[in-house]
Design a protein around this motif. Structure first.
Motif, PDB file in Angstrom:
ATOM      1  N   VAL A  32       1.282  24.532  -5.910  1.00 29.51           N
ATOM      2  CA  VAL A  32       2.073  24.425  -7.472  1.00 29.51           C
ATOM      3  C   VAL A  32       2.334  23.094  -7.386  1.00 29.51           C
ATOM      4  O   VAL A  32       2.921  22.588  -8.674  1.00 29.51           O
ATOM      5  N   LEU A  33       2.409  22.218  -6.522  1.00 27.74           N
ATOM      6  CA  LEU A  33       2.764  20.766  -6.704  1.00 27.74           C
ATOM      7  C   LEU A  33       2.317  19.772  -5.443  1.00 27.74           C
ATOM      8  O   LEU A  33       1.807  20.480  -4.687  1.00 27.74           O
ATOM      9  N   THR A  34       2.499  18.508  -5.771  1.00 23.02           N
ATOM     10  CA  THR A  34       2.181  17.752  -4.733  1.00 23.02           C
ATOM     11  C   THR A  34       3.471  16.970  -4.417  1.00 23.02           C
ATOM     12  O   THR A  34       4.094  16.231  -5.081  1.00 23.02           O
ATOM     13  N   LEU A  35       3.721  17.137  -3.039  1.00 20.27           N
ATOM     14  CA  LEU A  35       5.008  16.396  -2.503  1.00 20.27           C
ATOM     15  C   LEU A  35       4.489  15.168  -1.718  1.00 20.27           C
ATOM     16  O   LEU A  35       3.766  15.100  -0.707  1.00 20.27           O
ATOM     17  N   VAL A  36       4.929  14.108  -2.028  1.00 19.69           N
ATOM     18  CA  VAL A  36       4.691  12.716  -1.545  1.00 19.69           C
ATOM     19  C   VAL A  36       6.039  12.180  -0.713  1.00 19.69           C
ATOM     20  O   VAL A  36       6.985  11.983  -1.339  1.00 19.69           O
ATOM     21  N   VAL A  37       5.746  12.053   0.655  1.00 26.78           N
ATOM     22  CA  VAL A  37       6.918  12.001   1.356  1.00 26.78           C
ATOM     23  C   VAL A  37       6.756  10.464   1.878  1.00 26.78           C
ATOM     24  O   VAL A  37       5.665  10.063   2.720  1.00 26.78           O
ATOM     25  N   CYS A  61       2.344  23.729  -1.485  1.00 31.53           N
ATOM     26  CA  CYS A  61       2.159  22.643  -2.010  1.00 31.53           C
ATOM     27  C   CYS A  61       1.133  21.752  -1.062  1.00 31.53           C
ATOM     28  O   CYS A  61       0.874  21.954   0.188  1.00 31.53           O
ATOM     29  N   ARG A  62       0.631  20.637  -1.622  1.00 28.74           N
ATOM     30  CA  ARG A  62      -0.148  19.502  -0.750  1.00 28.74           C
ATOM     31  C   ARG A  62       1.048  18.519  -0.569  1.00 28.74           C
ATOM     32  O   ARG A  62       1.798  17.929  -1.313  1.00 28.74           O
ATOM     33  N   VAL A  63       1.350  18.267   0.771  1.00 26.88           N
ATOM     34  CA  VAL A  63       2.331  17.295   1.295  1.00 26.88           C
ATOM     35  C   VAL A  63       1.504  16.173   1.671  1.00 26.88           C
ATOM     36  O   VAL A  63       0.619  16.187   2.670  1.00 26.88           O
ATOM     37  N   ILE A  64       1.787  14.835   1.264  1.00 31.33           N
ATOM     38  CA  ILE A  64       1.007  13.672   1.430  1.00 31.33           C
ATOM     39  C   ILE A  64       2.217  12.638   2.243  1.00 31.33           C
ATOM     40  O   ILE A  64       3.107  12.485   1.618  1.00 31.33           O
ATOM     41  N   VAL A  65       2.101  12.355   3.288  1.00 32.84           N
ATOM     42  CA  VAL A  65       3.289  11.642   3.997  1.00 32.84           C
ATOM     43  C   VAL A  65       2.668  10.400   4.320  1.00 32.84           C
ATOM     44  O   VAL A  65       1.827  10.081   4.788  1.00 32.84           O
ATOM     45  N   LEU A  66       3.409   9.329   3.783  1.00 29.50           N
ATOM     46  CA  LEU A  66       3.084   7.813   3.865  1.00 29.50           C
ATOM     47  C   LEU A  66       3.900   7.470   5.108  1.00 29.50           C
ATOM     48  O   LEU A  66       5.218   7.251   5.023  1.00 29.50           O
ATOM     49  N   ALA A  67       3.378   6.987   6.073  1.00 36.97           N
ATOM     50  CA  ALA A  67       4.225   6.404   7.187  1.00 36.97           C
ATOM     51  C   ALA A  67       4.030   4.774   7.353  1.00 36.97           C
ATOM     52  O   ALA A  67       2.724   4.474   7.673  1.00 36.97           O
ATOM     53  N   ARG A  68       4.851   4.037   6.973  1.00 37.68           N
ATOM     54  CA  ARG A  68       4.804   2.669   6.980  1.00 37.68           C
ATOM     55  C   ARG A  68       4.527   2.206   8.299  1.00 37.68           C
ATOM     56  O   ARG A  68       5.559   2.325   9.211  1.00 37.68           O
ATOM     57  N   GLY A  69       3.696   1.282   8.490  1.00 34.89           N
ATOM     58  CA  GLY A  69       3.682   0.152   9.973  1.00 34.89           C
ATOM     59  C   GLY A  69       3.972  -1.014   9.670  1.00 34.89           C
ATOM     60  O   GLY A  69       4.756  -1.430   8.621  1.00 34.89           O
ATOM     61  N   ASP A  70       3.335  -1.878  10.329  1.00 38.32           N
ATOM     62  CA  ASP A  70       3.582  -3.269  10.482  1.00 38.32           C
ATOM     63  C   ASP A  70       2.787  -3.992   9.364  1.00 38.32           C
ATOM     64  O   ASP A  70       1.510  -3.835   9.290  1.00 38.32           O
ATOM     65  N   ARG A  71       3.791  -4.491   8.608  1.00 37.42           N
ATOM     66  CA  ARG A  71       3.101  -5.329   7.592  1.00 37.42           C
ATOM     67  C   ARG A  71       2.230  -6.577   7.892  1.00 37.42           C
ATOM     68  O   ARG A  71       1.254  -7.033   7.114  1.00 37.42           O
ATOM     69  N   THR A  72       2.432  -7.157   9.150  1.00 38.59           N
ATOM     70  CA  THR A  72       1.877  -8.287   9.609  1.00 38.59           C
ATOM     71  C   THR A  72       0.555  -7.760  10.404  1.00 38.59           C
ATOM     72  O   THR A  72      -0.111  -8.812  10.977  1.00 38.59           O
ATOM     73  N   ALA A  73       0.381  -6.696  10.685  1.00 37.58           N
ATOM     74  CA  ALA A  73      -0.847  -6.300  11.627  1.00 37.58           C
ATOM     75  C   ALA A  73      -2.192  -6.195  10.449  1.00 37.58           C
ATOM     76  O   ALA A  73      -1.929  -6.435   9.415  1.00 37.58           O
ATOM     77  N   ASP A  74      -3.312  -6.043  11.262  1.00 35.26           N
ATOM     78  CA  ASP A  74      -4.518  -6.010  10.481  1.00 35.26           C
ATOM     79  C   ASP A  74      -4.407  -4.968   9.615  1.00 35.26           C
ATOM     80  O   ASP A  74      -3.934  -3.773   9.910  1.00 35.26           O
TER      81      ASP A  74
END
Length: 302
Positions: A32-37, A61-74
């Motif tokens: 019924v929805l997309t949940l972006v975490v 729902c479809r759950v999309i989890v964004l896990a931020r890592g190291d900005r300076t990495a490749d």
């Protein structure tokens, strides 16, 4: 079922999702929805996934989890797909971003949004100052933050008024749903007198109490004082005083009314998963939440 896809790209993840649906009958038609975490890092992703999975039993729902890592990495994308028992009633896609991808979250999310369904964005911690202007927030019709886990919860919830846009909400608001219901019921009994003053006390760093104070200030149009101390709300009428108190870690609240026996109610602190499920029931603008934010400006702090 959990499928790991290290060092991949969005095209390969999308292809794997199609293969899973064809091979195992995993479908998205009932979502019924997309949940972006949006999580700060991988360490907090699991708690967010658990809460989302529980909420998905009420809201598939479809759950999309964004896990931020190291900005300076490749630059790199590590993905994980969870379906079946490992995803509740959801279809979970975990995307761990590194390098330049951290600054392009929306571009990574867009290929996985379900067509013709609402998008809800949730920041368990570290929400942007202006959620509606965030790249992921712009994709969403509903944006959920949580001031409870901010560095300065009280200051954060006060700032929500300045950044508010229709569709915004905060889990500090849904944490007081039962408190609001009890107070409304208590006021809906004789004598039907105007409330002259309100006193709210509790932990200093509990933004839910600031939301409660703001709601009462906006609705009752009377002086409201917020203090640090025992967890208690007191409303004073000309002939009757009403108070609701609960131990900080307790599960039972006591309602006291002038001239009447005390009453006890179950009133445990609400878990994140319950608050999230409640917010997913409302995909339109929450005008009462907006009023409560405005009301905070009228609260006196002691």
């Amino acid at each position: 079922m959990i499928i790991d896809m290290p060092d991949t790209d969005t095209r390969e993840v999308s292809k794997r999702l199609v293969q899973l649906r064809e091979a195992n009958g995993v479908v998205t038609m009932g979502r019924v929805l997309t949940l972006v975490v949006c999580t700060l890092d991988s360490s907090e992703a699991e708690d967010a996934i658990d809460a989302a999975n529980d909420a998905s039993r009420e809201h598939p729902c479809r759950v999309i989890v964004l896990a931020r890592g190291d900005r300076t990495a490749d630059t790199r994308l590590d993905a994980q797909i969870r379906v079946g028992g490992d995803a509740g009633a959801a279809e979970v896609i975990v995307l761990r971003l590194q390098g330049d991808l951290v600054a392009h979250e929306a571009s990574v999310v867009i290929p996985f949004l379900l067509p013709d369904t609402p998008v809800v964005a949730w920041w368990p911690r570290g929400a942007p100052e202006f959620p509606a202007k965030d790249s992921v927030g712009k994709l969403a019709t509903r944006r959920i933050t949580d001031a409870t886990f901010a560095h300065d919860p009280q200051a954060t919830i006060k700032k929500r008024r300045n950044s508010y846009s229709p569709g915004d909400t905060d889990l500090a608001w849904s944490r007081i749903t039962y408190w609001r219901a009890l107070l409304a019921a208590a006021l809906d009994e004789a004598p039907f007198e105007s409330v002259e003053s309100v006193s709210i006390s509790g932990l200093h760093d509990e933004p839910a109490l600031d939301m409660l104070a703001g709601w009462l200030a906006a609705r009752l149009d009377c002086p409201v004082v917020r203090r640090t101390g025992e967890l208690k709300v007191e409303l004073v009428r000309p002939t009757v005083s009403i108070s609701i108190a609960r131990p900080q870690l307790g599960r039972t609240a006591t309602l006291t009314r002038t001239g009447e026996p005390d009453q006890r109610f179950a009133l445990a602190r609400r878990e994140t998963r319950d608050c999230l499920a409640e917010e997913l029931r409302h995909l339109d603008a929450d005008d009462i939440y907006a009023e409560a934010l405005t009301g905070i400006e009228r609260v006196t702090y002691e």
